[in-house]
Enzyme design. Structure first.
Site, mmCIF file in Angstrom:
data_model
loop_
_atom_site.group_PDB
_atom_site.id
_atom_site.type_symbol
_atom_site.label_atom_id
_atom_site.label_comp_id
_atom_site.label_asym_id
_atom_site.label_seq_id
_atom_site.Cartn_x
_atom_site.Cartn_y
_atom_site.Cartn_z
ATOM 1 N N PRO A 321 4.166 0.761 -12.119
ATOM 2 C CA PRO A 321 3.453 0.463 -10.737
ATOM 3 C C PRO A 321 3.614 -0.659 -10.180
ATOM 4 O O PRO A 321 3.761 -1.749 -10.683
ATOM 5 C CB PRO A 321 1.957 0.524 -11.664
ATOM 6 C CG PRO A 321 2.156 0.003 -12.800
ATOM 7 C CD PRO A 321 3.670 0.664 -13.293
ATOM 8 N N GLY A 322 3.594 -0.655 -8.794
ATOM 9 C CA GLY A 322 3.744 -1.725 -7.898
ATOM 10 C C GLY A 322 2.578 -1.875 -7.036
ATOM 11 O O GLY A 322 1.716 -2.524 -6.932
ATOM 12 N N ARG A 360 5.333 -0.823 7.993
ATOM 13 C CA ARG A 360 5.012 0.471 7.490
ATOM 14 C C ARG A 360 4.451 1.587 8.441
ATOM 15 O O ARG A 360 4.982 2.927 8.257
ATOM 16 C CB ARG A 360 4.237 0.322 6.334
ATOM 17 C CG ARG A 360 4.645 -0.400 5.080
ATOM 18 C CD ARG A 360 3.645 -0.428 3.928
ATOM 19 N NE ARG A 360 3.930 0.939 3.335
ATOM 20 C CZ ARG A 360 2.887 1.776 3.241
ATOM 21 N NH1 ARG A 360 1.594 1.411 4.007
ATOM 22 N NH2 ARG A 360 3.011 3.030 2.804
ATOM 23 N N CYS A 391 8.028 -6.818 21.277
ATOM 24 C CA CYS A 391 8.631 -5.984 22.282
ATOM 25 C C CYS A 391 9.165 -4.760 21.949
ATOM 26 O O CYS A 391 10.513 -4.288 21.955
ATOM 27 C CB CYS A 391 9.700 -6.580 23.073
ATOM 28 S SG CYS A 391 9.073 -8.388 23.944
ATOM 29 N N TYR A 421 4.361 -4.068 -0.128
ATOM 30 C CA TYR A 421 5.206 -3.534 1.206
ATOM 31 C C TYR A 421 4.911 -4.290 2.480
ATOM 32 O O TYR A 421 5.579 -3.899 3.402
ATOM 33 C CB TYR A 421 5.456 -2.274 1.176
ATOM 34 C CG TYR A 421 5.782 -1.742 -0.280
ATOM 35 C CD1 TYR A 421 7.202 -2.005 -0.785
ATOM 36 C CD2 TYR A 421 4.944 -1.036 -1.259
ATOM 37 C CE1 TYR A 421 7.697 -1.492 -2.049
ATOM 38 C CE2 TYR A 421 5.638 -0.569 -2.310
ATOM 39 C CZ TYR A 421 6.845 -0.961 -2.784
ATOM 40 O OH TYR A 421 7.105 -0.251 -4.017
#
Length: 463
Positions: A321-322, A360, A391, A421
């Site tokens: 698990p992370g 993400r 931009c 992440y």
């Protein structure tokens, strides 16, 4: 794609999403405990995490700011340790989600092992004093230098991902008189119900050695015959942000059938099975992730049943698990800069970060929960899109959300579940310095990664 995104085309700016955005929540200021850290609360109307208010954090550390609830991180690590340790399984925290020296120390202090997948992550772990024997090393393209450092440091497990890597590792181990313990990453052909870019067990992708083509079996045979490498088990990882164990069940069945074939044909019983990570968290209300206890019970039941059917002893299980540990512990604070009403469509709320600190949404169509953090408001809900200052028209943090109609420049907003992440994938796009990470606990805060400066950005530019 995001559930509200529309395909680009020559007139895409004139096309509204086919689906209507969701209705506004009953309470714009609610902090859903499934999404926010356990310590998150409103104090005098202001968001506080770990007992520290948003305004004080922004004043001391600036924005954008990653706020990491240390107690929440540790609690989630303990939950996995207790759930899996009780059944004799190993828990490796997946460092790719978020890895700093402080995080590595927390992981070790809570009794977990640590998974790294590059020389840089290995360097952080070793600098934090993490025991090398409790490290696992991943990577589809480990360089000779990375493998050599892993060998010399005494990394406990190396997950082999290709025949080229076997060549490198065998030669490097022979030169050093070492015999590393390895697992073969097996591609089972199981496709998790997740985004294409984070589904990792179908055959047509870069990770692992496929069962269907015989590559995994050839790798196992070669490693068993090697005098310089000790093959101890198999590794399988089916994807990320997974909310059930159905995919694990199919993958476990295929891997244990492979274990039985290795046992029957080669007379070798492999003692370890790493089922990877990828278990999901709640990013928005309505997400329903499994508890660590439920995950542990399900995975052990699956593996035990398949091993009994194959006449095998149950191997020692490991999981990685992370996101499930770091993700819900993190909150990102932004300061609002521009509020732009696009009449008849929505209001664009621009903040001082964006895709450089959270890629993400642009990359996966990820969804997030965001609230006004510096105050409460009785204004009517305003359909909004939270965007960054880069931009790029795709520089979006939250596609569709409701914020108070009196939102104004200078307000602070907070985005939940950004512990995984976001910092680890951060960039300097448009030459924005990367934010600081501040740990909060029991009413106190401290910097664990300082904010980059323009001097940092220029230091490597030799003109």
């Amino acid at each position: 794609m995001s559930r509200y995104a529309h395909p680009a085309g020559p007139r895409h700016a004139d096309v509204l999403p086919e689906e209507h955005p969701p209705a506004p929540p009953e309470d714009l200021h609610e902090l859903d405990p499934r999404v926010w850290p356990g310590s998150a609360q409103r104090v005098g109307g202001e968001l506080a995490v770990g007992g520290v208010g948003a305004a004080a954090l922004a004043a001391e550390y600036g924005t954008p700011l990653f706020v990491l609830d240390e107690a929440e991180f540790r609690r989630r690590a303990r939950d996995y340790k207790e759930a899996f340790g009780g059944i004799g399984a190993d828990v490796y925290y997946a460092g790719k989600a978020l890895l700093t020296k402080a995080v590595a120390k927390w992981v070790h202090e809570e009794g977990l092992k640590l998974d790294v997948c590059s020389g840089g992550e290995l360097a952080v772990a070793l600098a934090a004093g993490f025991p090398a024997a409790d490290l696992g090393m991943h990577g589809n393209n480990k360089s000779e230098a990375e493998l050599a450092r892993a060998l010399e440091a005494g990394v406990g497990r190396i997950v082999v991902d290709s025949f080229d890597e076997i060549d490198r590792l065998e030669r490097l181990a022979a030169e050093r008189g070492l015999k590393p313990s390895v697992l073969v990453r097996v591609t089972t052909g199981v496709e998790a119900h997740t985004h294409e870019f984070v589904a990792t067990a179908h055959d047509d992708q870069k990770f692992g050695l496929a069962l269907s083509t015989g590559a995994a079996e050839r790798a196992v045979r070669r490693l068993i015959a090697s005098p310089h490498i000790e093959l101890v088990g198999l590794h399988s990882h089916i994807g990320s942000q997974i909310f059930d164990t159905a995919g694990f069940e199919v993958a476990a069945r295929r891997v244990t059938e492979f274990l039985a074939r290795i046992h029957g044909e080669l007379g070798v019983t492999l003692s370890e099975l790493d089922l990877g990570g990828g278990l999901g968290i709640a990013y928005v209300p309505g997400d329903t992730p499994l508890t660590p206890k439920a995950i542990a019970e399900n995975l052990v039941s699956i593996v035990s049943r398949e091993c009994r059917a194959g006449g095998l002893p149950v191997p020692r299980i490991a999981v990685e698990p992370g996101r499930a540990i770091a993700g819900p512990a993190g909150v990102t604070l932004y300061r609002v800069g521009t509020v732009k009403d696009v009449e008849g469509i929505r209001t664009y709320v621009s903040v001082d970060g964006g895709m450089s600190d959270n890629i993400r949404t642009a990359l996966y169509g990820a969804e997030y929960t965001c609230v006004l953090a510096s105050r409460v408001s009785g204004a009517e809900p305003m359909l909004s899109r939270l965007v960054g200052k880069h931009c790029e028209s795709g520089d979006i943090i939250v596609n569709d959300l409701y914020l108070p109609g009196d939102l104004r420049p200078g307000d602070l907003v907070a985005v939940a579940a950004t512990g995984a992440y976001c910092y680890s994938m951060a960039s300097n796009y448009n030459h924005l310095p990367r934010p600081a990470i501040t740990a909060v606990r029991d009413g106190a805060s401290r910097t664990i990664v300082r904010r980059e400066t323009e001097e940092d950005l220029l230091r490597l530019d030799e003109g």
